[in-house]
Design a protein around this motif. Sequence first.
Motif, PDB file in Angstrom:
ATOM      1  N   PRO A   2       0.838  -1.206   0.000  1.00 30.53           N
ATOM      2  CA  PRO A   2       0.000   0.000   0.000  1.00 30.53           C
ATOM      3  C   PRO A   2       0.871   1.253   0.000  1.00 30.53           C
ATOM      4  O   PRO A   2       2.016   1.232   0.436  1.00 30.53           O
ATOM      5  CB  PRO A   2      -0.782  -0.124   1.311  1.00 30.53           C
ATOM      6  CG  PRO A   2      -0.684  -1.555   1.709  1.00 30.53           C
ATOM      7  CD  PRO A   2       0.645  -2.035   1.193  1.00 30.53           C
ATOM      8  N   TYR A   3       0.295   2.340  -0.490  1.00 31.60           N
ATOM      9  CA  TYR A   3       0.991   3.630  -0.419  1.00 31.60           C
ATOM     10  C   TYR A   3      -0.054   4.746  -0.344  1.00 31.60           C
ATOM     11  O   TYR A   3      -1.184   4.602  -0.809  1.00 31.60           O
ATOM     12  CB  TYR A   3       1.918   3.831  -1.623  1.00 31.60           C
ATOM     13  CG  TYR A   3       1.241   3.870  -2.967  1.00 31.60           C
ATOM     14  CD1 TYR A   3       0.835   5.077  -3.537  1.00 31.60           C
ATOM     15  CD2 TYR A   3       1.005   2.694  -3.686  1.00 31.60           C
ATOM     16  CE1 TYR A   3       0.222   5.116  -4.781  1.00 31.60           C
ATOM     17  CE2 TYR A   3       0.394   2.722  -4.926  1.00 31.60           C
ATOM     18  CZ  TYR A   3       0.000   3.941  -5.470  1.00 31.60           C
ATOM     19  OH  TYR A   3      -0.628   3.975  -6.711  1.00 31.60           O
ATOM     20  N   ASP A   5      -1.697   8.450  -1.056  1.00 28.43           N
ATOM     21  CA  ASP A   5      -1.800   9.511  -2.056  1.00 28.43           C
ATOM     22  C   ASP A   5      -1.576  10.829  -1.315  1.00 28.43           C
ATOM     23  O   ASP A   5      -2.375  11.217  -0.457  1.00 28.43           O
ATOM     24  CB  ASP A   5      -3.191   9.477  -2.705  1.00 28.43           C
ATOM     25  CG  ASP A   5      -3.353  10.533  -3.790  1.00 28.43           C
ATOM     26  OD1 ASP A   5      -2.449  11.385  -3.936  1.00 28.43           O
ATOM     27  OD2 ASP A   5      -4.386  10.522  -4.482  1.00 28.43           O
ATOM     28  N   GLU A  27      -3.736   3.764  -1.672  1.00 26.99           N
ATOM     29  CA  GLU A  27      -3.763   2.953  -2.893  1.00 26.99           C
ATOM     30  C   GLU A  27      -3.232   1.548  -2.596  1.00 26.99           C
ATOM     31  O   GLU A  27      -2.380   1.354  -1.718  1.00 26.99           O
ATOM     32  CB  GLU A  27      -2.902   3.615  -3.979  1.00 26.99           C
ATOM     33  CG  GLU A  27      -3.272   5.060  -4.297  1.00 26.99           C
ATOM     34  CD  GLU A  27      -4.521   5.167  -5.162  1.00 26.99           C
ATOM     35  OE1 GLU A  27      -5.025   4.112  -5.614  1.00 26.99           O
ATOM     36  OE2 GLU A  27      -4.986   6.309  -5.386  1.00 26.99           O
ATOM     37  N   GLN A  28      -3.745   0.560  -3.347  1.00 29.91           N
ATOM     38  CA  GLN A  28      -3.284  -0.827  -3.254  1.00 29.91           C
ATOM     39  C   GLN A  28      -3.301  -1.334  -1.813  1.00 29.91           C
ATOM     40  O   GLN A  28      -2.337  -1.932  -1.328  1.00 29.91           O
ATOM     41  CB  GLN A  28      -1.876  -0.975  -3.849  1.00 29.91           C
ATOM     42  CG  GLN A  28      -1.798  -0.652  -5.325  1.00 29.91           C
ATOM     43  CD  GLN A  28      -0.418  -0.827  -5.927  1.00 29.91           C
ATOM     44  OE1 GLN A  28      -0.187  -0.541  -7.087  1.00 29.91           O
ATOM     45  NE2 GLN A  28       0.533  -1.331  -5.138  1.00 29.91           N
ATOM     46  N   GLY A  30      -5.042  -3.740  -0.462  1.00 32.74           N
ATOM     47  CA  GLY A  30      -5.051  -5.198  -0.340  1.00 32.74           C
ATOM     48  C   GLY A  30      -5.808  -5.647   0.891  1.00 32.74           C
ATOM     49  O   GLY A  30      -6.925  -5.175   1.175  1.00 32.74           O
ATOM     50  N   LYS A  65     -15.724  -0.018  -1.729  1.00 32.90           N
ATOM     51  CA  LYS A  65     -14.591  -0.266  -2.617  1.00 32.90           C
ATOM     52  C   LYS A  65     -13.804   0.999  -2.956  1.00 32.90           C
ATOM     53  O   LYS A  65     -13.085   1.053  -3.949  1.00 32.90           O
ATOM     54  CB  LYS A  65     -15.051  -0.949  -3.910  1.00 32.90           C
ATOM     55  CG  LYS A  65     -15.681  -2.314  -3.689  1.00 32.90           C
ATOM     56  CD  LYS A  65     -16.097  -2.954  -5.012  1.00 32.90           C
ATOM     57  CE  LYS A  65     -16.738  -4.316  -4.780  1.00 32.90           C
ATOM     58  NZ  LYS A  65     -17.161  -4.966  -6.046  1.00 32.90           N
ATOM     59  N   ASP A  67     -10.896   3.975  -2.205  1.00 37.16           N
ATOM     60  CA  ASP A  67      -9.577   4.108  -1.596  1.00 37.16           C
ATOM     61  C   ASP A  67      -9.533   5.224  -0.563  1.00 37.16           C
ATOM     62  O   ASP A  67      -8.490   5.466   0.041  1.00 37.16           O
ATOM     63  CB  ASP A  67      -8.522   4.377  -2.678  1.00 37.16           C
ATOM     64  CG  ASP A  67      -8.355   3.206  -3.640  1.00 37.16           C
ATOM     65  OD1 ASP A  67      -8.474   2.051  -3.187  1.00 37.16           O
ATOM     66  OD2 ASP A  67      -8.107   3.458  -4.841  1.00 37.16           O
ATOM     67  N   THR A  90       0.760  -2.161   8.077  1.00 33.98           N
ATOM     68  CA  THR A  90       1.829  -2.893   7.401  1.00 33.98           C
ATOM     69  C   THR A  90       2.943  -3.154   8.414  1.00 33.98           C
ATOM     70  O   THR A  90       2.863  -2.751   9.569  1.00 33.98           O
ATOM     71  CB  THR A  90       2.355  -2.078   6.212  1.00 33.98           C
ATOM     72  OG1 THR A  90       2.742  -0.769   6.679  1.00 33.98           O
ATOM     73  CG2 THR A  90       1.301  -1.925   5.128  1.00 33.98           C
TER      74      THR A  90
END
Length: 249
Positions: A2-3, A5, A27-28, A30, A65, A67, A90
Amino acid sequence: MPYFDFNVPRNVTTAVGQTAFLHCRVEQLGDKGVSWIRKRDLHILTAGILTYTSDARFQVIRPDKSDNWTLQIKFPQERDSGIYECQVNTEPKMSLAFRLNVIEAKARIMGPADLYVKTGSSVTLTCVISQGPHDLGTVFWYRGAAIIHQPLALTEQTASSQPQPRVRIDTEWTDQLTSRLHISKARPSDSGNYTCIPTIADPTSVNVHVINGEHPAAMQHGNKSSASVSISVHIIVYSFTVFLIKRMR
């Protein structure tokens, strides 16, 4: 992985009582989770879409759904100002800091609280809101209990016989919100209490006295934009009142 924005506002200013939104976009994501933390006491406010505080003013908004994980703070107070962190679980933990500034918007009308003007002169009342975010909305002017609209029946005939409004309101943003109420060719019937009411700020008012001839306390002449105030008469009246009270005792 993930990162975040970073293309989101991270220094957010709002007025007391105006709902605040802190937008965190991940973003991403998961299978990872997003939490909101209040930095000053490390209190977990939300985890996922669940709220982990008894303070019902805090809530996370996340469309299906999406972000975006938006922390919503209803009815914020000045004590809510500070750093809030959007965290992703994370390893190691990711976090993005947001600063919330909650300030009390204050309005003021420039000049004295009692304004004396000569009949036939022009009057300009300037209301300024110098504290607050740049989404304070607009300003409403009242005379007594009646709202002042631009196309008032207060009109004057020009050379072309076209009626022109005697009352005009100009509102503008610079580094502050400024609203000016202009009255041309003032009449005694224009006297009264004028109140500036911003959409998000405490109101403020001034008493306008339209008189024939001079008044020893204060007078605004012609088209001058500022009033000349003399406080000596007010001091004399105050001193005389105090003297009477003492004599009555």
